[in-house]
Design a protein around this motif. Structure first.
Motif, PDB file in Angstrom:
ATOM      1  N   GLY A   1       0.803  -1.216   0.000  1.00 42.05           N
ATOM      2  CA  GLY A   1       0.000   0.000   0.000  1.00 42.05           C
ATOM      3  C   GLY A   1       0.836   1.266   0.000  1.00 42.05           C
ATOM      4  N   HIS A   2       2.080   1.132  -0.478  1.00 44.03           N
ATOM      5  CA  HIS A   2       3.018   2.260  -0.532  1.00 44.03           C
ATOM      6  C   HIS A   2       3.244   2.872   0.848  1.00 44.03           C
ATOM      7  CE1 HIS A   2       3.304   2.287  -4.949  1.00 44.03           C
ATOM      8  NE2 HIS A   2       2.028   1.951  -4.914  1.00 44.03           N
ATOM      9  N   ALA A   3       3.065   2.054   1.877  1.00 39.53           N
ATOM     10  CA  ALA A   3       3.357   2.509   3.233  1.00 39.53           C
ATOM     11  C   ALA A   3       4.868   2.581   3.433  1.00 39.53           C
ATOM     12  CB  ALA A   3       2.737   1.554   4.251  1.00 39.53           C
ATOM     13  N   ALA A   4       5.306   3.396   4.388  1.00 35.03           N
ATOM     14  CA  ALA A   4       6.732   3.524   4.676  1.00 35.03           C
ATOM     15  C   ALA A   4       7.303   2.170   5.070  1.00 35.03           C
ATOM     16  CB  ALA A   4       6.947   4.531   5.794  1.00 35.03           C
ATOM     17  N   GLY A   5       8.459   1.836   4.509  1.00 37.58           N
ATOM     18  CA  GLY A   5       9.082   0.566   4.832  1.00 37.58           C
ATOM     19  C   GLY A   5      10.145   0.203   3.820  1.00 37.58           C
TER      20      GLY A   5
ATOM     21  N   PHE B   1      13.478   1.305  -0.306  1.00 35.73           N
ATOM     22  CA  PHE B   1      12.761   1.822   0.861  1.00 35.73           C
ATOM     23  C   PHE B   1      12.212   3.205   0.528  1.00 35.73           C
ATOM     24  CE2 PHE B   1      17.323   1.098   1.294  1.00 35.73           C
ATOM     25  CZ  PHE B   1      17.825   2.339   0.935  1.00 35.73           C
ATOM     26  N   SER B   2      11.132   3.568   1.180  1.00 36.24           N
ATOM     27  CA  SER B   2      10.591   4.912   1.000  1.00 36.24           C
ATOM     28  C   SER B   2      11.546   5.914   1.634  1.00 36.24           C
ATOM     29  CB  SER B   2       9.200   5.018   1.622  1.00 36.24           C
ATOM     30  OG  SER B   2       9.160   4.412   2.900  1.00 36.24           O
ATOM     31  N   SER B   3      11.576   7.127   1.084  1.00 32.21           N
ATOM     32  CA  SER B   3      12.616   8.106   1.438  1.00 32.21           C
ATOM     33  C   SER B   3      12.071   9.241   2.297  1.00 32.21           C
ATOM     34  CB  SER B   3      13.255   8.671   0.168  1.00 32.21           C
ATOM     35  OG  SER B   3      12.254   9.253  -0.665  1.00 32.21           O
ATOM     36  N   GLY B   4      11.911   8.978   3.571  1.00 28.47           N
ATOM     37  CA  GLY B   4      11.537  10.029   4.507  1.00 28.47           C
ATOM     38  C   GLY B   4      10.274  10.767   4.114  1.00 28.47           C
ATOM     39  N   TRP B   5      10.404  12.068   3.879  1.00 26.83           N
ATOM     40  CA  TRP B   5       9.259  12.890   3.484  1.00 26.83           C
ATOM     41  C   TRP B   5       9.034  12.862   1.981  1.00 26.83           C
ATOM     42  CZ3 TRP B   5       6.356  13.894   7.412  1.00 26.83           C
ATOM     43  CH2 TRP B   5       6.907  14.128   8.674  1.00 26.83           C
ATOM     44  N   GLY B   6       9.912  12.184   1.228  1.00 29.07           N
ATOM     45  CA  GLY B   6       9.695  12.087  -0.216  1.00 29.07           C
ATOM     46  C   GLY B   6      10.902  12.540  -1.011  1.00 29.07           C
ATOM     47  N   ASP B   7      10.662  13.357  -2.035  1.00 28.03           N
ATOM     48  CA  ASP B   7      11.722  13.743  -2.960  1.00 28.03           C
ATOM     49  C   ASP B   7      12.706  14.716  -2.322  1.00 28.03           C
ATOM     50  OD1 ASP B   7      10.279  12.192  -4.674  1.00 28.03           O
ATOM     51  OD2 ASP B   7       9.454  13.861  -5.836  1.00 28.03           O
ATOM     52  N   GLY B   8      13.905  14.739  -2.884  1.00 28.89           N
ATOM     53  CA  GLY B   8      14.949  15.618  -2.381  1.00 28.89           C
ATOM     54  C   GLY B   8      16.312  15.074  -2.739  1.00 28.89           C
ATOM     55  N   SER B   9      17.329  15.515  -2.018  1.00 32.53           N
ATOM     56  CA  SER B   9      18.688  15.021  -2.186  1.00 32.53           C
ATOM     57  C   SER B   9      19.190  14.591  -0.817  1.00 32.53           C
ATOM     58  CB  SER B   9      19.598  16.113  -2.760  1.00 32.53           C
ATOM     59  OG  SER B   9      20.933  15.654  -2.869  1.00 32.53           O
ATOM     60  N   TYR B  10      19.718  13.354  -0.738  1.00 36.69           N
ATOM     61  CA  TYR B  10      20.033  12.785   0.572  1.00 36.69           C
ATOM     62  C   TYR B  10      21.448  12.228   0.607  1.00 36.69           C
ATOM     63  CZ  TYR B  10      14.989  13.141   0.910  1.00 36.69           C
ATOM     64  OH  TYR B  10      13.704  13.618   0.893  1.00 36.69           O
ATOM     65  N   PRO B  11      22.190  12.513   1.697  1.00 34.07           N
ATOM     66  CA  PRO B  11      23.565  12.011   1.811  1.00 34.07           C
ATOM     67  C   PRO B  11      23.606  10.580   2.334  1.00 34.07           C
ATOM     68  CG  PRO B  11      23.032  13.326   3.740  1.00 34.07           C
ATOM     69  CD  PRO B  11      21.816  13.375   2.832  1.00 34.07           C
ATOM     70  N   THR B  12      24.618   9.859   1.901  1.00 33.07           N
ATOM     71  CA  THR B  12      24.932   8.556   2.467  1.00 33.07           C
ATOM     72  C   THR B  12      26.273   8.674   3.188  1.00 33.07           C
ATOM     73  OG1 THR B  12      23.734   7.376   0.733  1.00 33.07           O
ATOM     74  CG2 THR B  12      25.361   6.116   1.978  1.00 33.07           C
ATOM     75  N   TRP B  13      26.333   8.103   4.377  1.00 36.55           N
ATOM     76  CA  TRP B  13      27.531   8.165   5.213  1.00 36.55           C
ATOM     77  C   TRP B  13      28.165   6.790   5.316  1.00 36.55           C
ATOM     78  CZ3 TRP B  13      29.012  12.955   6.841  1.00 36.55           C
ATOM     79  CH2 TRP B  13      28.043  13.967   6.817  1.00 36.55           C
ATOM     80  N   VAL B  14      29.491   6.773   5.377  1.00 31.08           N
ATOM     81  CA  VAL B  14      30.245   5.542   5.598  1.00 31.08           C
ATOM     82  C   VAL B  14      30.741   5.555   7.036  1.00 31.08           C
ATOM     83  CG1 VAL B  14      32.228   4.142   4.913  1.00 31.08           C
ATOM     84  CG2 VAL B  14      30.999   5.503   3.202  1.00 31.08           C
ATOM     85  N   GLY B  15      30.361   4.531   7.797  1.00 26.38           N
ATOM     86  CA  GLY B  15      30.855   4.407   9.153  1.00 26.38           C
ATOM     87  C   GLY B  15      32.088   3.521   9.200  1.00 26.38           C
ATOM     88  N   ARG B  16      33.075   3.912   9.975  1.00 29.24           N
ATOM     89  CA  ARG B  16      34.294   3.114  10.142  1.00 29.24           C
ATOM     90  C   ARG B  16      34.549   2.878  11.626  1.00 29.24           C
ATOM     91  NH1 ARG B  16      37.357   2.652   5.435  1.00 29.24           N
ATOM     92  NH2 ARG B  16      36.750   4.060   3.743  1.00 29.24           N
ATOM     93  N   ASP B  17      35.079   1.688  11.937  1.00 29.94           N
ATOM     94  CA  ASP B  17      35.367   1.381  13.331  1.00 29.94           C
ATOM     95  C   ASP B  17      36.720   1.956  13.732  1.00 29.94           C
ATOM     96  OD1 ASP B  17      37.310  -0.352  12.334  1.00 29.94           O
ATOM     97  OD2 ASP B  17      36.126  -2.150  12.688  1.00 29.94           O
ATOM     98  N   ALA B  18      37.165   1.643  14.943  1.00 26.51           N
ATOM     99  CA  ALA B  18      38.407   2.222  15.462  1.00 26.51           C
ATOM    100  C   ALA B  18      39.630   1.798  14.648  1.00 26.51           C
ATOM    101  CB  ALA B  18      38.592   1.824  16.923  1.00 26.51           C
ATOM    102  N   ASP B  19      39.515   0.685  13.907  1.00 31.70           N
ATOM    103  CA  ASP B  19      40.620   0.217  13.062  1.00 31.70           C
ATOM    104  C   ASP B  19      40.520   0.724  11.631  1.00 31.70           C
ATOM    105  OD1 ASP B  19      41.773  -1.301  15.159  1.00 31.70           O
ATOM    106  OD2 ASP B  19      40.341  -2.915  14.784  1.00 31.70           O
ATOM    107  N   GLY B  20      39.502   1.547  11.357  1.00 26.57           N
ATOM    108  CA  GLY B  20      39.338   2.090  10.017  1.00 26.57           C
ATOM    109  C   GLY B  20      38.577   1.195   9.070  1.00 26.57           C
ATOM    110  N   GLU B  21      38.065   0.072   9.572  1.00 30.81           N
ATOM    111  CA  GLU B  21      37.298  -0.835   8.724  1.00 30.81           C
ATOM    112  C   GLU B  21      35.857  -0.336   8.574  1.00 30.81           C
ATOM    113  OE1 GLU B  21      38.512  -3.430   7.125  1.00 30.81           O
ATOM    114  OE2 GLU B  21      40.519  -3.140   7.994  1.00 30.81           O
ATOM    115  N   ILE B  22      35.277  -0.529   7.397  1.00 35.76           N
ATOM    116  CA  ILE B  22      33.899  -0.082   7.154  1.00 35.76           C
ATOM    117  C   ILE B  22      32.933  -0.934   7.951  1.00 35.76           C
ATOM    118  CG2 ILE B  22      32.070   0.139   5.423  1.00 35.76           C
ATOM    119  CD1 ILE B  22      34.213   0.779   3.374  1.00 35.76           C
ATOM    120  N   THR B  23      32.054  -0.274   8.694  1.00 36.75           N
ATOM    121  CA  THR B  23      31.023  -0.974   9.458  1.00 36.75           C
ATOM    122  C   THR B  23      29.655  -0.904   8.786  1.00 36.75           C
ATOM    123  OG1 THR B  23      30.389   0.956  10.802  1.00 36.75           O
ATOM    124  CG2 THR B  23      32.229  -0.391  11.591  1.00 36.75           C
TER     125      THR B  23
END
Length: 225
Positions: free
Chosen positions: A167-171, A186-208
């Motif tokens: 039913g086009h519900a958020a999810g 997945f549905s995008s928050g309030w809808g259209d726009g431009s959204y950043p993606t972040w890369v998380g790294r642990d204390a050893d610099g590995e991607i989490t």
């Protein structure tokens, strides 16, 4: 200075809360989006209804080991002050963020996910690199899967069917393509726009993880309950 990462860990801490100046209060929960196959480890994030199969955008420069990784979304349930809290899965809900989990270790640092020759040193105050959304939807998939969904065009094919069934519900929805490839949309928050993606790294610099923020949570306001 460029946009800095908000409390992305708080987004995925069930029971974390936030509020808007005009009254509504949000409570965060986590919903599973299924597992995603990354045969090359090159991650793409985009609006699949617009860009899937077009070869654009390109994969992020940050790569991971090939494998299967889980995707989850931070769901924000919004209520007005004084309203009773709705039952789980009900009420006014929005996808606040989507996370591709690479390893279950805390992120010690965050950086913008970049593509091609993007250089964050040239960004101005609160600027960022992100992906454009024109159909209210985002996704993660492997770069090798870009041409594996020939039937997903507009309001036809398995991608549309997955959202229509809900039913086009958020999810979030995992969709299978050709040759074993898949994507999680997945549905995008309030809808259209431009959204950043972040890369998380642990204390050893590995991607989490990779986390796309859909700006549902006001800056610096996600607090553990």
């Amino acid at each position: 200075m460029p946009l800095t990462a908000p409390d992305l860990a708080g987004y995925f801490t069930p029971g974390s809360t936030f509020s808007y100046e005009d009254g509504p209060v949000g409570t965060l929960s986590v919903a599973e989006g299924g597992s995603l196959w990354l045969p090359t480890g090159r991650v793409v994030a985009c609006d699949p209804f617009v860009y899937l199969g077009g070869g654009d955008p390109s994969a992020f420069t940050a790569q991971v080991e090939p494998g299967r990784y889980r995707v989850e979304v931070a769901m924000a349930t919004l209520t007005q002050p004084g309203e009773p809290e709705p039952a789980p899965g009900e009420g006014h809900r929005r996808v606040a963020a989507a996370r591709l989990v690479v390893r279950d270790t805390p992120a010690a640092s965050w950086e913008l996910a970049l593509r091609g020759d993007q250089d964050p040193s040239g960004l101005g105050d609160d600027e960022y690199f992100g992906y454009g959304v024109d159909a209210g939807t985002g996704c993660f998939y492997d770069a090798a899967a870009d041409e594996s969904f020939p039937d997903c065009e507009g309001d036809e094919g398995p991608l549309w069917d997955a959202f229509e069934k809900a039913g086009h519900a958020a999810g979030a929805h995992r969709v299978e393509g050709e040759d074993g490839h898949d994507l999680v949309a997945f549905s995008s928050g309030w809808g259209d726009g431009s959204y950043p993606t972040w890369v998380g790294r642990d204390a050893d610099g590995e991607i989490t993880c990779f986390v796309t923020d859909f700006f549902v949570v006001p800056p610096r306001e996600a607090e553990a309950a």
